[in-house]
Design a protein around this motif. Sequence first.
Motif, PDB file in Angstrom:
ATOM      1  N   UNK A   1      41.559  -3.359  34.650  1.00 15.15           N
ATOM      2  CA  UNK A   1      41.808  -4.716  35.186  1.00 15.15           C
ATOM      3  C   UNK A   1      43.325  -5.088  35.523  1.00 15.15           C
ATOM      4  N   UNK A   2      43.654  -5.725  36.403  1.00 19.70           N
ATOM      5  CA  UNK A   2      45.352  -5.706  36.607  1.00 19.70           C
ATOM      6  C   UNK A   2      45.813  -7.312  36.158  1.00 19.70           C
ATOM      7  N   UNK A   3      47.127  -7.451  36.174  1.00 18.73           N
ATOM      8  CA  UNK A   3      47.364  -8.363  35.825  1.00 18.73           C
ATOM      9  C   UNK A   3      46.852 -10.129  36.330  1.00 18.73           C
ATOM     10  N   UNK A   4      46.380  -9.943  37.744  1.00 26.73           N
ATOM     11  CA  UNK A   4      45.705 -10.934  38.271  1.00 26.73           C
ATOM     12  C   UNK A   4      44.302 -11.163  37.916  1.00 26.73           C
ATOM     13  N   UNK A   5      43.717 -10.118  37.118  1.00 28.66           N
ATOM     14  CA  UNK A   5      42.420 -10.117  36.846  1.00 28.66           C
ATOM     15  C   UNK A   5      41.580  -9.551  37.933  1.00 28.66           C
ATOM     16  N   UNK A   6      41.886  -8.902  38.713  1.00 32.61           N
ATOM     17  CA  UNK A   6      41.090  -8.073  39.629  1.00 32.61           C
ATOM     18  C   UNK A   6      40.683  -6.654  38.729  1.00 32.61           C
ATOM     19  N   UNK A   7      39.458  -6.425  39.066  1.00 32.71           N
ATOM     20  CA  UNK A   7      38.623  -5.148  38.079  1.00 32.71           C
ATOM     21  C   UNK A   7      38.356  -4.243  39.057  1.00 32.71           C
ATOM     22  N   UNK A   8      38.240  -3.012  38.465  1.00 35.07           N
ATOM     23  CA  UNK A   8      37.597  -1.919  39.185  1.00 35.07           C
ATOM     24  C   UNK A   8      36.737  -1.130  38.326  1.00 35.07           C
ATOM     25  N   UNK A   9      35.863  -0.455  38.770  1.00 39.95           N
ATOM     26  CA  UNK A   9      34.862   0.276  38.004  1.00 39.95           C
ATOM     27  C   UNK A   9      33.853   1.146  39.093  1.00 39.95           C
ATOM     28  N   UNK A  10      32.689   1.009  38.648  1.00 41.33           N
ATOM     29  CA  UNK A  10      31.624   1.682  39.367  1.00 41.33           C
ATOM     30  C   UNK A  10      30.511   1.196  39.182  1.00 41.33           C
ATOM     31  N   UNK A  11      29.359   1.026  40.261  1.00 33.22           N
ATOM     32  CA  UNK A  11      27.995   0.419  40.124  1.00 33.22           C
ATOM     33  C   UNK A  11      26.950   1.681  41.150  1.00 33.22           C
ATOM     34  N   UNK A  12      25.714   1.641  40.466  1.00 30.92           N
ATOM     35  CA  UNK A  12      24.786   2.213  41.258  1.00 30.92           C
ATOM     36  C   UNK A  12      24.288   1.406  42.505  1.00 30.92           C
TER      37      UNK A  12
ATOM     38  N   UNK B   1      26.090   6.346  43.532  1.00 31.39           N
ATOM     39  CA  UNK B   1      27.302   5.515  42.669  1.00 31.39           C
ATOM     40  C   UNK B   1      28.541   5.508  43.332  1.00 31.39           C
ATOM     41  N   UNK B   2      28.840   4.145  43.686  1.00 31.20           N
ATOM     42  CA  UNK B   2      29.965   3.874  44.420  1.00 31.20           C
ATOM     43  C   UNK B   2      31.256   3.074  43.581  1.00 31.20           C
ATOM     44  N   UNK B   3      32.427   3.244  43.746  1.00 35.44           N
ATOM     45  CA  UNK B   3      33.430   2.408  43.168  1.00 35.44           C
ATOM     46  C   UNK B   3      33.507   1.104  43.634  1.00 35.44           C
ATOM     47  N   UNK B   4      34.029   0.028  42.780  1.00 38.11           N
ATOM     48  CA  UNK B   4      33.872  -1.161  43.259  1.00 38.11           C
ATOM     49  C   UNK B   4      35.272  -1.968  42.878  1.00 38.11           C
ATOM     50  N   UNK B   5      35.726  -2.822  43.497  1.00 32.41           N
ATOM     51  CA  UNK B   5      36.761  -3.969  43.302  1.00 32.41           C
ATOM     52  C   UNK B   5      36.027  -5.234  43.208  1.00 32.41           C
ATOM     53  N   UNK B   6      36.252  -5.892  42.117  1.00 35.80           N
ATOM     54  CA  UNK B   6      35.840  -7.096  41.631  1.00 35.80           C
ATOM     55  C   UNK B   6      36.905  -8.216  41.848  1.00 35.80           C
ATOM     56  N   UNK B   7      36.899  -9.185  42.673  1.00 32.74           N
ATOM     57  CA  UNK B   7      37.907 -10.020  43.468  1.00 32.74           C
ATOM     58  C   UNK B   7      37.406 -11.348  43.494  1.00 32.74           C
ATOM     59  N   UNK B   8      38.147 -12.528  42.687  1.00 28.73           N
ATOM     60  CA  UNK B   8      37.436 -13.778  43.026  1.00 28.73           C
ATOM     61  C   UNK B   8      35.877 -14.082  42.895  1.00 28.73           C
TER      62      UNK B   8
ATOM     63  N   UNK C   1      41.421   3.095  38.054  1.00 30.13           N
ATOM     64  CA  UNK C   1      42.746   2.386  37.631  1.00 30.13           C
ATOM     65  C   UNK C   1      43.016   1.522  38.958  1.00 30.13           C
ATOM     66  N   UNK C   2      43.795   0.439  38.451  1.00 28.65           N
ATOM     67  CA  UNK C   2      44.187  -0.555  39.713  1.00 28.65           C
ATOM     68  C   UNK C   2      45.597  -1.145  38.898  1.00 28.65           C
ATOM     69  N   UNK C   3      46.491  -1.155  40.079  1.00 31.18           N
ATOM     70  CA  UNK C   3      47.823  -1.777  39.630  1.00 31.18           C
ATOM     71  C   UNK C   3      47.860  -3.281  40.160  1.00 31.18           C
ATOM     72  N   UNK C   4      48.798  -3.830  40.305  1.00 35.82           N
ATOM     73  CA  UNK C   4      49.024  -5.551  40.443  1.00 35.82           C
ATOM     74  C   UNK C   4      49.013  -5.657  41.883  1.00 35.82           C
ATOM     75  N   UNK C   5      49.335  -4.698  42.655  1.00 31.06           N
ATOM     76  CA  UNK C   5      49.049  -4.873  44.194  1.00 31.06           C
ATOM     77  C   UNK C   5      47.547  -4.495  44.598  1.00 31.06           C
ATOM     78  N   UNK C   6      46.771  -4.240  43.880  1.00 29.88           N
ATOM     79  CA  UNK C   6      45.448  -4.016  44.110  1.00 29.88           C
ATOM     80  C   UNK C   6      45.139  -2.613  44.827  1.00 29.88           C
ATOM     81  N   UNK C   7      46.236  -1.903  44.600  1.00 28.75           N
ATOM     82  CA  UNK C   7      45.949  -0.266  44.837  1.00 28.75           C
ATOM     83  C   UNK C   7      45.084   0.318  43.914  1.00 28.75           C
ATOM     84  N   UNK C   8      44.057   1.134  44.118  1.00 25.71           N
ATOM     85  CA  UNK C   8      43.055   1.349  43.176  1.00 25.71           C
ATOM     86  C   UNK C   8      42.949   3.011  43.056  1.00 25.71           C
TER      87      UNK C   8
END
Length: 507
Positions: A147-158, A164-171, A190-197
């Motif tokens: 999770x980055x400073x803005x609360x955007x989250x990454x991971x994976x989901x079936x 299985x694919x990577x995801x970005x959770x935003x808003x 991993x994710x940085x504060x510029x939403x690079x994953x």
Amino acid sequence: MLRSKVLLILFLPILMAFQEPQEGPETLPHNLSDHPRYRVTDLGLISTATDNIGPALNQEGAVTGWHPNQLNEHPTAWLWHKGQLRILGGLPNYPDTYAAAINDKLQVVGIARSAQDIRFMRPFLWEKESLHDLGGLGGSFGAALDINAHGDIVGFSQLASGFTHAFLYHNGKMQDLGTLPNGDFSIAEGINDHDAVVGISNNAPKAASRAFLYAQGKMSDLGLLPGGSFSHAHAINNAGVVVGWAATADGDIHACLWKNHKIVDLGTLGDSPSTAWGINEQGQIVGSSADRYQHQHAFLWENGHMEDLNRFIPSNSGWILQRAFRINHRGQIVGIGRFGGETHVFLLTPLANRSQAALAPNFQLTDIQGHLHTLYDYRRNLIALFFFCGCQWCHQCARAWAAVQQSDRLPPSCLTLIVFTGSANDARTFLQETQLDAQHTLILPDPAMRVALRYKALVCPRVFILNKEQQIVYTNDHASDAPRKATGAAIALNALQAVQQLTQEAH
């Protein structure tokens, strides 16, 4: 059994070539330091960590992780903040929880798993004393890993299709990041504060995984070491430097970094495998590596060299630091190691080097009421010494520091001194506009910039943290808080953390 089940179910696709160092009598480096660089804090017992989920920390030093509940031995996520341990609980039907990452808002993400069937897992977000299921992309399992400073989250989901694919959770919405061209599998780690994953993906069905960078709507292959066949990205800092590991031509696993489209082999502490787990804004990298005896030791990589972290702690500490997972902008490091024959979570906090710290140059200036002050007058105080002018960057930084003063995070023993480039009238206006605490702030006009020249603080906003001996133990000359490059909030936060560290060391 717990560790092997978690690895097989969660991360089987990325473990095809990674092997643990062999068990056996542990050894410590021969050249242990008599002048330690870090203080070690024991955060308690943890079960054997997985290869891909370790304790994490934020920029303020709060730590999250997981351990078995003493009552039923189920894994339980926890948060350690300001010396207090808090249990995060679980989700309905998913009581086993693994915390994976935390940001400065004290938002924690991780994995909630079914106790009956470990194939069923949900990505979770813990915030405001409550655990939330983030949902998924249609399948039965998923995980939140950063999770980055803005609360955007990454991971994976079936997916509903079973892939299985990577995801970005935003808003509140989960976005499928897809895969590398022609691939069918991906995980975002991993994710940085510029939403690079960053993470891993294959580029053909059943093919070996490769490190990827996802930015501006596109996933790209980060590349391999010469002759290697697979790679893995774990983390990315705000400068876009990525760390992880990759296979060498002879099949060994080496920690590596990717910068400016180039891959760099970071080497090992003596033998393979080595893995880079975390990186901060200063470019310091932490991870783990086998030594020449095939024992796992935590490392710090900086200035082009990999060093065993066990060399930087007191020789009689009783610790064997095995894996370092994260490092923050303050240089604090979290990981796991052996202590008293058990596996514990450690937090390393850098010690101010009193013998090498420079003495702050003394000066005398008149305040806005016409009273004369010298720096030496305040030699028994912790001092936050700011150099401000009337520019927008200084206003931004001063307002951020005013918010710090109004919070309960700044120790009462800390005095704020401001050397102001301008007249007394301009200094009064600045003090009013920025709402600095007038009772705990001394503003000293310096229109000729005599003091600024002595401190080489011609570019503002600049801050120096002084201990009670008036040694400079911190100044904002790093990439993460450099004047006119970082936000005022970042400069203020890093200054606060330096003050808090001095206060902790005093106790």
